[in-house]
Scaffold this motif. Structure first.
Motif: not given
Length: 716
Positions: A154-182
């Motif tokens: 579950x932890x690795x899947x959550x991290x990989x989803x953030x990596x995919x987000x940063x690759x497909x969109x922006x690093x800023x959006x991935x950081x925002x998603x990580x903060x919301x998940x936390x």
């Protein structure tokens, strides 16, 4: 093959036939049977069912297990996930040209490997439940390892989803998603969990949780799925995290499982699986394509490395090869959770239709193959057979007994039997008391030794009165009795595993089980528990020592019989001959040693018996030795009755029952004798034997309790 596997196979085959692989190719058929509105409704309904299933899987997980997990489970759980992940990534690198020549996304194969490497706790739990291994030694190790592997996944899947987000969109959006998940995890832990603990405290013991609370929790589950999708995670993440926050077991966890699980698992989940099969198009797989070949190689490498990652450490720990192979296969199985992961990857265009079809088919085939192989490799009852005789006749002065308790009513009867077994400092008794609680609201069974673990969990509060009663008796009989208390929380149909395993571990000479009937004060049958009867039969078949079933009628009004004294506990043993009766005689002798009880040995002898019969000679020797050893005991009487046929036996037994407080007899099942010939056909409870069945009959109006003993059968 288990029923669950057969059902899953049937659903998958039906889905493939009705789907785009076969009939779904025809447009007129597709529009008639599955018009677009119905597909949308079925899709939403199945997704809702799967969200509930994942939430309930989180509820059933006992996260406190992570604090008690041993080194073996931790190593297996980590290696089981990381080894196939690493080998899979290496395989992708080696076959990169084959994977990407057909235009596959650079992220598709790594995410495919992550999904293959994952081990799902709900899938393992369902598999072990179907195989009847949930509370076996192998099952406990597999569940603990699966919990570690799943949480890591579950932890690795959550991290990989953030990596995919940063690759497909922006690093800023991935950081925002990580903060919301936390923030979501913090709110669940520090807001929702305290609220649910408050609900538990507000619910009186033994009362159901209010329906309003259940509805609010279901609404929160749906919102958690929407919220997790909002910050670029799959809708699967929110419900499982929310489920982990629910206090497992009664009253809240068990109520949620009891009310929602039948609807989610038996109705909505099959719809979800069938839709997965409907959407699987096998014609998308091109057998001659290098992409298909690369997928096959990737799957074989990842699966083989997953098996070896479990097998080699177990062999290093000196586990038998069959057991190590079985747990390796269990940890490599895939199921409905994996199908859902593949479906969401396909819907998000991460993997193509060919990969999806290939993974669905391999998942279905592997799950069936694993069940067949595990049943062939591992037999949990094998450990109960041994070369050592564990019974009363071969016991020494210190007698270990395992007493089984199901509810508070059993405690008084067991204590009465223990008291009248007359333990002394010279002839002490080690009383191992096992309180059995039915598993509700959990996926994993729990076994607690109260000598080792003093911290209570929710269900153990039910054991408190039982433990205190026996500990009080131990204090009053210091040096003569040693009490060791245990609690086992497991499914009713698997409780025999806990009983037999504990009997093996504590080297018990006899297991005492409560009878499945409870009598009211007026002599009528108040409760008849057929589940308890099935449990007793399972123990009789597998027990690694002798077994006694205690029929408790001690709460009935006392007889006005002349022989029964109000001050002396009067015991009789009905001796017909055979191993079981010899075992019963050994127990009766133990009771009579202190001279506190009154014991009468009643030997029934058939006039048709031939003196040359070997068993008859052995019985004469046993009784003769016993009569000689008890000479001078004023509290022991010996009576012989010569009878001709079963009718005389019945009349004699019925005439004796009101003269005693306890009657002991051997089970003598499948033992043919002219004394009981023909009575087997009228036997209502064959596990008690002919005489035990007669003494436990509804029609027999007596206050005498009965102890039916079967000598150990599992020794080689």
């Amino acid at each position: 093959m288990c029923k669950c596997s057969a059902l899953q196979l049937g659903i998958n085959v039906a889905g493939l036939i009705l789907g785009s692989t076969f009939l779904g190719r025809y447009k007129s058929y597709q529009e008639t049977l599955f018009p677009l509105p119905s597909q949308s409704i079925l899709g939403a309904l199945s997704t809702f069912g799967f969200l509930l299933f994942l939430f309930l899987s989180g509820v059933k997980m006992d996260t406190s297990m992570t604090r008690k997990i041993g080194r073996r489970a931790l190593v297996i759980g980590v290696l089981n996930h990381m080894v196939p992940l690493v080998t899979g990534m290496i395989t992708i690198y080696a076959l990169s040209s084959s994977f990407y020549q057909e235009g596959a996304s650079p992220l598709s194969t790594p995410l495919e490997v992550i999904s293959i490497a994952k081990t799902s706790f709900p899938v393992i739990s369902f598999l072990l439940k179907d195989l009847g291994l949930l509370n076996s030694e192998l099952g406990r190790l597999a569940l603990s390892s699966a919990l570690i592997s799943d949480l890591l996944g579950v932890t690795i899947n959550a991290i990989s989803a953030l990596v995919v987000t940063s690759a497909m969109y922006t690093l800023e959006r991935a950081f925002k998603d990580a903060m919301l998940l936390t923030v979501f995890i913090i709110v669940v832990i520090f807001v929702f969990r305290p609220l649910m603990i408050w609900v538990v405290k507000r619910t009186p013991e033994g009362r159901p949780v209010k329906d309003l609370y259940i509805l609010l929790i279901v609404l929160a589950v749906l919102l958690s799925g929407v919220f997790s999708d909002w910050f670029e995670q799959t809708v699967l993440l929110g419900p499982i995290i929310f489920g982990l926050a629910v206090p497992e077991g009664p009253p809240l966890g068990s109520t949620l499982v009891d009310k929602l699980d039948p609807f989610a698992s038996s109705f909505l989940l099959p719809i979800f699986v069938s839709l997965m099969s409907l959407r699987t198009n096998l014609s998308a797989i091109n057998p001659s394509s290098s992409y298909t070949f690369a997928n096959i190689v990737l799957l074989c490498v990842a699966s083989l490395s997953k098996i070896l990652a479990c097998l080699l450490p177990m062999l290093y720990c000196k586990m038998p090869l069959n057991d190590a192979a079985a747990i390796s296969l269990i940890m490599s199985t895939r199921g409905v959770v994996d199908l859902a992961t593949y479906s969401f990857l396909r819907d998000n265009k991460v993997i193509n239709q060919a990969s999806f079809a290939f993974m669905v088919i391999t998942t279905a085939i592997s799950s069936i193959f694993v069940q067949i192989m595990v049943k062939w490799l591992y037999d949990p009852s094998r450990k109960y057979a041994g070369y050592q005789r564990r019974n009363l006749m071969n016991s020494n002065n210190k007698l270990p007994i395992l007493f089984c308790i199901h509810n508070q009513d059993n405690t008084a009867a067991i204590l009465k039997l223990l008291e009248n077994s007359n333990p002394t400092r010279d002839f002490p008794i080690v009383a191992n008391v096992l309180h059995l609680i039915e598993l509700r609201g959990r996926a994993s069974s729990v076994f607690i030794s109260h000598q080792v673990q003093t911290k209570a969990i929710s269900d153990v509060s039910y054991s408190e009165n039982v433990i205190l009663a026996f500990q009080g008796y131990e204090r009053n009989n210091y040096g003569a009795v040693t009490i060791q208390a245990f609690t086992a929380i497991s499914p009713r149909n698997l409780m025999h595993e806990d009983i037999c395993t504990l009997a093996l571990d504590v080297l018990a000479s006899i297991i005492i089980l409560p009878f499945h009937r409870k009598w009211a004060v007026d002599g009528s049958v108040e409760v008849e528990d057929h589940g308890l009867r099935a449990l007793n039969c399972s123990v009789l078949e597998r027990a690694p020592c002798s077994v006694g079933i205690l029929v408790d009628r001690g709460q009935l009004r006392r007889s006005t019989s002349v022989r029964a004294s109000p001050n002396i506990y009067s015991v009789a043993i009905l001796y017909f001959g055979g191993n079981d009766d010899q075992e019963a005689l050994a127990f009766a002798k133990r009771m009579a040693i202190s001279g506190i009880i009154s014991l009468t040995v009643i030997q029934l002898i058939s006039k048709q018996d031939m003196s040359s019969d070997v068993d008859r000679v052995i019985d004469l020797d046993v009784v003769g030795d016993w009569k000689h050893s008890r000479s001078g005991w004023e509290n022991v009487n010996y009576i012989e009755h010569h009878v001709n046929e079963a009718t005389e036996t019945t009349l004699l037994v019925r005439s004796l029952v009101d003269d005693y407080d306890l009657i002991i007899t051997g089970q003598r099942n499948n033992t043919h004798s002219p004394l009981t010939a023909g009575l087997e056909e009228w036997s209502e409870i064959p596990e008690l034997g002919v005489i035990g069945d007669m003494l436990a009959s509804r029609d027999l109006n007596t206050r005498a309790s009965v102890l039916v003993i079967q000598q150990q059968q599992t020794a080689i």
